[in-house]
Design a protein around this motif. Structure first.
Motif, PDB file in Angstrom:
ATOM      1  N   UNK A   1      -6.898 107.202 136.669  1.00  0.00           N
ATOM      2  CA  UNK A   1      -7.702 106.864 135.504  1.00  0.00           C
ATOM      3  C   UNK A   1      -8.147 105.417 135.483  1.00  0.00           C
ATOM      4  N   UNK A   2      -9.240 105.187 134.802  1.00  0.00           N
ATOM      5  CA  UNK A   2      -9.793 103.844 134.602  1.00  0.00           C
ATOM      6  C   UNK A   2      -9.829 103.607 133.095  1.00  0.00           C
ATOM      7  N   UNK A   3      -9.318 102.437 132.663  1.00  0.00           N
ATOM      8  CA  UNK A   3      -9.327 102.152 131.228  1.00  0.00           C
ATOM      9  C   UNK A   3     -10.716 101.693 130.791  1.00  0.00           C
ATOM     10  N   UNK A   4     -10.955 101.554 129.485  1.00  0.00           N
ATOM     11  CA  UNK A   4     -12.290 101.205 128.995  1.00  0.00           C
ATOM     12  C   UNK A   4     -12.831  99.883 129.542  1.00  0.00           C
ATOM     13  N   UNK A   5     -11.957  98.971 129.950  1.00  0.00           N
ATOM     14  CA  UNK A   5     -12.441  97.695 130.486  1.00  0.00           C
ATOM     15  C   UNK A   5     -12.723  97.771 131.985  1.00  0.00           C
ATOM     16  N   UNK A   6     -12.452  98.931 132.594  1.00  0.00           N
ATOM     17  CA  UNK A   6     -12.731  99.109 134.018  1.00  0.00           C
ATOM     18  C   UNK A   6     -11.528  98.933 134.927  1.00  0.00           C
TER      19      UNK A   6
ATOM     20  N   UNK B   1      16.482 108.360 136.232  1.00  0.00           N
ATOM     21  CA  UNK B   1      16.163 107.069 135.623  1.00  0.00           C
ATOM     22  C   UNK B   1      15.988 107.258 134.129  1.00  0.00           C
ATOM     23  N   UNK B   2      16.792 106.529 133.369  1.00  0.00           N
ATOM     24  CA  UNK B   2      16.645 106.465 131.919  1.00  0.00           C
ATOM     25  C   UNK B   2      15.874 105.179 131.620  1.00  0.00           C
ATOM     26  N   UNK B   3      14.739 105.338 130.968  1.00  0.00           N
ATOM     27  CA  UNK B   3      13.849 104.203 130.711  1.00  0.00           C
ATOM     28  C   UNK B   3      14.393 103.282 129.623  1.00  0.00           C
ATOM     29  N   UNK B   4      14.283 102.002 129.849  1.00  0.00           N
ATOM     30  CA  UNK B   4      14.586 100.981 128.831  1.00  0.00           C
ATOM     31  C   UNK B   4      13.290 100.388 128.278  1.00  0.00           C
ATOM     32  N   UNK B   5      12.267 100.307 129.159  1.00  0.00           N
ATOM     33  CA  UNK B   5      10.993  99.714 128.753  1.00  0.00           C
ATOM     34  C   UNK B   5       9.865 100.412 129.506  1.00  0.00           C
ATOM     35  N   UNK B   6       8.791 100.707 128.784  1.00  0.00           N
ATOM     36  CA  UNK B   6       7.600 101.347 129.326  1.00  0.00           C
ATOM     37  C   UNK B   6       6.441 100.372 129.149  1.00  0.00           C
ATOM     38  N   UNK B   7       5.598 100.259 130.157  1.00  0.00           N
ATOM     39  CA  UNK B   7       4.436  99.378 130.043  1.00  0.00           C
ATOM     40  C   UNK B   7       3.348  99.791 131.010  1.00  0.00           C
ATOM     41  N   UNK B   8       2.450  98.859 131.283  1.00  0.00           N
ATOM     42  CA  UNK B   8       1.346  99.102 132.185  1.00  0.00           C
ATOM     43  C   UNK B   8       0.028  99.141 131.447  1.00  0.00           C
ATOM     44  N   UNK B   9      -0.981  99.643 132.143  1.00  0.00           N
ATOM     45  CA  UNK B   9      -2.316  99.795 131.566  1.00  0.00           C
ATOM     46  C   UNK B   9      -2.599 101.281 131.481  1.00  0.00           C
ATOM     47  N   UNK B  10      -2.876 101.758 130.291  1.00  0.00           N
ATOM     48  CA  UNK B  10      -3.144 103.174 130.058  1.00  0.00           C
ATOM     49  C   UNK B  10      -2.703 103.534 128.671  1.00  0.00           C
TER      50      UNK B  10
END
Length: 141
Positions: free
Chosen positions: A71-76, A126-135
């Motif tokens: 996927x591509x976000x709205x800013x490209x 894997x138990x997540x502690x933090x989620x991030x990124x672009x999307x």
């Protein structure tokens, strides 16, 4: 721990390779690509042998994972997901998980590893502690 957002489920269930970073005994990073899936809210991957990532996670469960989306976000910008968390390693059933994930990563008729494989392998959760990124999941950070 935090829940994996629903917006990330399709990406984590796709054939996109995940990049896993563990810590070597000297503190340096060790990175590898793995096939991943979701199981009961955890990110899972299998390993047939006790490779360095398995040794590292048994000693220090801290882990980081990234996975790139198509996927591509709205800013490209290309979308990607980042997860930091803690892993548990269980011996056995790794081969079953790898065979299951092969259906996604290779194809529905995949026979990998072959039936002659005798190793049982390892399952990493894997138990997540933090989620991030672009999307769409980025706001969960």
């Amino acid at each position: 721990m935090v829940a994996i957002p629903e917006s990330a489920h399709a990406l984590l269930s796709s054939d996109a390779l995940a990049h896993v970073v563990t810590l070597n005994p000297d503190g340096s990073p060790q990175a590898t690509c793995v096939w991943v899936g979701l199981d009961e809210g955890d990110i899972v991957f299998g390993s047939l042998s006790p490779w360095q990532k398995i040794k590292n996670l048994r000693r220090d469960p801290r882990v980081a994972l990234t996975i790139e989306s198509a996927g591509i976000d709205p800013s490209g910008l290309r979308e990607y997901l980042t997860v930091t968390g803690e892993a548990t390693v269980t011996e056995g059933d790794g081969i079953k998980l790898v065979r299951l994930l092969a259906q996604t990563y290779i194809g529905p008729e995949a026979n990998y590893p072959p039936e002659s494989e005798t190793r049982t392998g390892y399952v990493v959760r894997i138990k997540a502690r933090k989620i991030g990124g672009i999307g769409p999941w980025g706001s969960a950070a």
